[in-house]
Design a protein around this motif. Sequence first.
Motif, short mmCIF file in Angstrom:
data_model
loop_
_atom_site.label_atom_id
_atom_site.label_comp_id
_atom_site.label_asym_id
_atom_site.label_seq_id
_atom_site.Cartn_x
_atom_site.Cartn_y
_atom_site.Cartn_z
N TYR A 228 37.22 46.52 26.39
CA TYR A 228 37.77 46.05 28.25
C TYR A 228 36.19 46.59 29.21
O TYR A 228 36.37 46.13 30.03
CB TYR A 228 39.05 47.52 28.53
CG TYR A 228 38.95 48.05 29.26
CD1 TYR A 228 39.71 47.57 30.43
CD2 TYR A 228 38.49 49.69 30.49
CE1 TYR A 228 40.80 47.28 31.94
CE2 TYR A 228 39.12 49.77 31.22
CZ TYR A 228 39.91 49.39 31.93
OH TYR A 228 40.03 49.57 33.26
N VAL A 229 35.37 47.00 28.78
CA VAL A 229 34.52 47.58 29.43
C VAL A 229 33.42 47.06 30.28
O VAL A 229 32.86 46.62 30.99
CB VAL A 229 33.85 48.80 29.11
CG1 VAL A 229 32.32 48.74 30.02
CG2 VAL A 229 34.30 50.49 28.84
N ARG A 230 33.45 46.06 28.91
CA ARG A 230 32.71 44.52 28.94
C ARG A 230 33.73 43.78 29.37
O ARG A 230 33.08 42.07 29.19
CB ARG A 230 31.96 44.42 27.56
CG ARG A 230 30.89 45.44 26.50
CD ARG A 230 30.36 45.34 26.20
NE ARG A 230 29.16 46.29 25.43
CZ ARG A 230 28.10 46.90 26.01
NH1 ARG A 230 27.53 45.97 27.08
NH2 ARG A 230 27.62 48.10 25.69
N ASN A 231 34.51 43.23 29.92
CA ASN A 231 35.73 42.33 30.50
C ASN A 231 35.48 40.93 29.18
O ASN A 231 34.97 39.87 29.41
CB ASN A 231 34.89 41.85 31.83
CG ASN A 231 34.72 42.43 32.86
OD1 ASN A 231 36.01 43.17 32.99
ND2 ASN A 231 33.89 42.92 33.52
N LYS A 232 35.88 41.81 27.60
CA LYS A 232 35.45 40.06 27.05
C LYS A 232 37.36 41.20 25.82
O LYS A 232 37.11 40.00 25.13
CB LYS A 232 34.55 40.79 25.66
CG LYS A 232 33.54 40.36 26.20
CD LYS A 232 32.59 40.76 25.27
CE LYS A 232 30.94 40.41 25.58
NZ LYS A 232 30.09 41.02 24.77
N MET A 233 38.21 41.81 26.73
CA MET A 233 39.38 41.37 26.10
C MET A 233 40.61 42.00 26.35
O MET A 233 40.33 42.71 28.00
CB MET A 233 39.37 42.34 24.73
CG MET A 233 40.30 42.44 23.73
SD MET A 233 40.13 43.66 22.83
CE MET A 233 38.60 43.37 21.49
N ASN A 234 41.63 40.86 26.41
CA ASN A 234 42.79 41.57 26.69
C ASN A 234 43.52 42.61 26.56
O ASN A 234 43.98 42.67 25.59
CB ASN A 234 44.50 40.13 26.98
CG ASN A 234 44.01 39.55 27.82
OD1 ASN A 234 43.26 39.29 29.05
ND2 ASN A 234 43.96 37.89 27.04
N LEU A 235 43.91 44.12 27.43
CA LEU A 235 44.91 44.72 26.95
C LEU A 235 46.43 45.07 27.59
O LEU A 235 46.33 44.23 28.51
CB LEU A 235 43.85 46.24 26.77
CG LEU A 235 42.44 45.73 25.76
CD1 LEU A 235 40.96 47.03 26.88
CD2 LEU A 235 43.14 45.71 24.76
N PRO A 236 47.07 45.81 27.02
CA PRO A 236 48.10 46.10 28.27
C PRO A 236 47.66 47.21 29.11
O PRO A 236 46.92 47.59 29.01
CB PRO A 236 48.94 47.24 26.85
CG PRO A 236 48.35 46.29 25.04
CD PRO A 236 46.69 46.28 25.89
N LYS A 381 38.28 58.16 34.49
CA LYS A 381 38.73 57.32 34.16
C LYS A 381 37.75 56.57 33.21
O LYS A 381 36.55 56.54 33.53
CB LYS A 381 40.19 56.48 34.24
CG LYS A 381 41.45 57.10 34.19
CD LYS A 381 42.21 56.96 34.88
CE LYS A 381 43.62 57.94 35.17
NZ LYS A 381 44.62 57.23 35.59
N VAL A 382 37.75 55.32 32.80
CA VAL A 382 36.71 54.24 32.23
C VAL A 382 37.47 52.90 33.27
O VAL A 382 38.79 52.86 32.52
CB VAL A 382 36.66 54.19 30.83
CG1 VAL A 382 35.93 52.88 30.11
CG2 VAL A 382 36.27 55.41 30.07
N LYS A 383 36.06 52.19 33.67
CA LYS A 383 37.39 51.22 34.18
C LYS A 383 35.76 49.74 34.05
O LYS A 383 34.77 50.20 33.43
CB LYS A 383 36.27 51.56 36.05
CG LYS A 383 37.64 52.42 36.79
CD LYS A 383 37.76 52.43 37.48
CE LYS A 383 37.79 53.29 38.88
NZ LYS A 383 37.95 53.50 40.15
N PRO A 384 35.82 48.37 33.87
CA PRO A 384 35.59 47.63 33.76
C PRO A 384 33.66 47.89 34.74
O PRO A 384 33.89 48.13 35.42
CB PRO A 384 35.56 46.65 33.91
CG PRO A 384 37.42 47.04 34.08
CD PRO A 384 37.69 48.55 34.52
N GLY A 385 33.25 47.43 34.25
CA GLY A 385 31.91 47.90 34.33
C GLY A 385 31.09 48.86 34.41
O GLY A 385 29.77 48.79 35.19
N ASP A 386 31.60 49.65 33.84
CA ASP A 386 31.07 51.49 33.48
C ASP A 386 29.64 51.02 33.70
O ASP A 386 29.54 49.96 31.79
CB ASP A 386 32.42 52.40 33.19
CG ASP A 386 33.16 53.01 34.58
OD1 ASP A 386 32.85 52.63 35.34
OD2 ASP A 386 33.47 53.59 33.65
N ASN A 387 28.67 52.41 33.17
CA ASN A 387 27.65 52.11 32.66
C ASN A 387 28.31 52.75 31.37
O ASN A 387 29.10 53.42 30.98
CB ASN A 387 26.59 53.11 33.07
CG ASN A 387 25.64 53.79 32.20
OD1 ASN A 387 25.49 53.26 31.12
ND2 ASN A 387 24.56 53.88 32.47
#
Length: 415
Positions: A228-236, A381-387
Amino acid sequence: MFTRVVFVLLLLITGSASASLINQQRLPARYMQTTEDATIWAQVGNNVVTVGNVRAGQILAVVPGAADYYEFSFGFGTGFIDKGHLEPVQGHQRVEDTLGDLNKPLSNQNLLTWRDTPVYNAPSTGSAPFGVLADNLRYPIISKLKDRLNQTWYQIRIGNRLAWVSSLDAQEDNGIPVLTYHHILRDEENTRFRHTSTTTSVRAFSNQMTWLRDQGYTTLTMYQLEGYVRNKMNLPARSVVITFDDGLKSVSRYAYPVLKPYGFKATAFIISSRIKRHPQKWDPKSLQFMSVSELRGIEDVFDVQSHTHFLHRVDGNRHPILLSRSYHNILFDFARSRRSLAQFNPHVLYLSYPFGGYDDKAIKAANDAGFHLAVTTVKGKVKPGDNPFLLKRLYILRTDSLETMSRLISNQPQS
């Protein structure tokens, strides 16, 4: 029907999207047109599920898949559509968006669907419908714009087509909650840790997990969170990560029996130097750590990751001792922890900083030691592109109501 069942089982065994023809063999795409409304499905998390439909007359870029299916790009993975619903594009037929910009980067943002969500060919409800995205999806956004009525529209890409979703039908993703726990005790035996914020009750934890189950949440592994963080997976859309720091005996005694019947997954960040050779007799008045056999006994629910080896201590000023150690000392400890925990998990790729303490040395050491992500105690919360080495988490306290928990993990922006 038999072909679909076999194909879906094959996808689950082989890893589906990661093993897809689109991603692995990069076969040339063909432009095909739907002859009727067509159901589409894709891998979301660990499951291959229906993800919506495409209306009749829509053009998609597809590649050959299994005998009865074509594959196409869907979010960060691969979608599947029955070949019987498609035919070659006739002549020089084109669509307004010229099948999308294949090189246009994503925006590090997603939309969330909470119900079946209409998708349009243009940013207007009066435009031709493209199809529908199903409930409970996270889907990457390319860009946003406002129409003449100041209504926000999300631009997305499906099968190399550009399409649009109204913000009246979907929400912008505000991140995945990573929940933090440490110690669990029954109310009647908790005489020493009742006023310790890191100790929760069996009753509260059980109620919280039941609430997550009843609300339809999926519990993610840290590997999925990395995707999710690295924008590589579809998640619910309804996703949460459950973590336990330290490796206390109460995790196997109380948390494991609550999580297992629900099929939930969790992560145990273990202080590797404190693993016991043999199980200790239960004593609720002391902090006891799990043994080798107890850790092995919870592996079907808990994924073992690192909470350092010897660095989980504080100095005379109650500061994390990690902050006063050299880079090389920290690196040595991180590497030792990974080696020690390899007996439980050959993929120790994630770190929880002790007491949430970190500095530039620790971040560099975490990266150099081979960790992929590290979590802190910073609220959020954790978001895509976070460190990836400064990921936030949330605490749910023993005294928090389910309404408080709902507000914390809902998709509302955090204050």
